[in-house]
Design an enzyme around this catalytic site. Structure first.
Site, PDB file in Angstrom:
ATOM      1  N   GLU A 167      66.586  67.907  21.414  1.00 37.03           N
ATOM      2  CA  GLU A 167      65.686  68.293  22.584  1.00 37.03           C
ATOM      3  C   GLU A 167      64.374  67.804  22.196  1.00 37.03           C
ATOM      4  OE1 GLU A 167      64.346  72.516  23.797  1.00 37.03           O
ATOM      5  OE2 GLU A 167      66.202  72.281  24.329  1.00 37.03           O
ATOM      6  N   GLU A 203      55.413  74.773  24.891  1.00 37.07           N
ATOM      7  CA  GLU A 203      56.001  75.356  25.556  1.00 37.07           C
ATOM      8  C   GLU A 203      55.264  76.709  25.316  1.00 37.07           C
ATOM      9  OE1 GLU A 203      60.563  77.466  25.406  1.00 37.07           O
ATOM     10  OE2 GLU A 203      59.728  76.125  23.888  1.00 37.07           O
TER      11      GLU A 203
END
Length: 301
Positions: free
Chosen positions: A169, A174
């Site tokens: 990932e 975020e």
């Protein structure tokens, strides 16, 4: 971060107008960059000499028109090896994604009725949009995004196909729109952050996590930012905020699995939603909406 310079006095006396003009300036520069490559401030483009950026059309979208391009994107579906319904208590639902006014808008809210799926209970709703095609090392990825203002997230990231025993990932950005006293102490600045991760997962357990972050000038929901990363090689990823280099992450093992773009608006257990639903329940539509102006992917030629 802007080409137009303002005096300190103007910033202090007219902060709202300054932010509006600043956002317009960034938007203008970013739109202009469409014809010549990624959005960089002067002197920030890391491309080697005698090479040029070429747009990867199947992974790029200006979000014009009135519907999501289902050739490029999967909207909250369990397909292509991805089966995630959402992190409880937030459920992914396709109807929360609307393309309008040159934006992809993802609006969160309270479910009409609580839902139980398997052993998981869902109270709120968001969405997840995934690219149909994967990205590979060498590509430069960028989005111009304005986060929602709620306790839910706004994100732009990559992950390899879930059918693999091992997954990789790459989180470019975020953040959450709002934190509170319920938020884990380490995450209380995540409503004003440019934060990136490299996470390797084996058999459902996170094995390696490398991360870094910087603090943008405003809360993430207060204006648009351009979040970007150059997946330079399996050994190195460079991150950029508003066209300016921020930091580099270097994994200990090769980061080379083909990975799909994800834009997920979800809930987190480390930033729990208040019992009354917070802004997810009481916020205006604008406060509850994450806006993606565009997604652009480039490769060197």
């Amino acid at each position: 971060m802007l080409s137009v310079r303002f005096s300190v006095a103007f910033r202090v006396c007219c902060p709202a107008l300054f932010l509006l003009i600043a956002s317009m300036g960034t938007a203008g520069q970013a739109a202009e960059s469409l014809s010549k490559g990624p959005f960089f401030l002067e002197g920030q483009d890391p491309k080697p000499a005698r090479q040029n950026w070429v747009r990867v059309e199947e992974l790029s979208d200006e979000f014009e028109g009135n519907q999501l391009d289902d050739i490029k994107w999967s909207n909250s579906k369990q397909e292509n090896g991805f089966g995630w319904l959402g992190r409880p208590p937030g459920l992914f639902r396709a109807e929360n994604v609307v393309v309008a006014n040159g934006m992809m808008n993802v609006t969160v809210g309270v479910l009409p009725e609580p839902r139980t799926i398997g052993r998981q209970q869902f109270l709120y709703q968001g969405a997840i949009v995934r690219s149909k095609q994967p990205c590979i090392p060498g590509m430069y990825l960028e989005t111009r995004m304005k986060a929602n203002a709620t306790e839910m997230s706004s994100t732009f990231w990559l992950i390899s196909n879930q059918r693999r025993k091992q997954r990789q990932e790459l989180d470019i950005q975020e953040c959450v729109g709002r934190t509170s006293t319920l938020t884990k102490e380490w995450a209380r600045g995540w409503d004003q952050i440019f934060h990136s991760n490299l996470i390797r997962t084996e058999r459902g357990k996170d094995k390696v996590q490398i991360q870094d972050s910087i603090k943008p000038p405003t809360k993430n929901h207060e204006r648009f930012y351009v979040y970007a990363a150059w997946w330079k090689s399996p050994e190195e990823v460079l991150f950029f905020l508003d066209g300016k280099y921020a930091y580099t992450l270097k994994p200990e093992t090769a980061w080379d699995f083909p990975a799909h773009i994800h834009m997920a608006i979800e809930t987190y257990d480390w930033n729990p939603v208040p019992v009354d639903g917070g802004l997810i329940a009481k916020g205006t539509k604008e406060e509850r909406t994450t806006q993606y102006d565009w997604v652009r992917v480039w490769r060197l030629e």
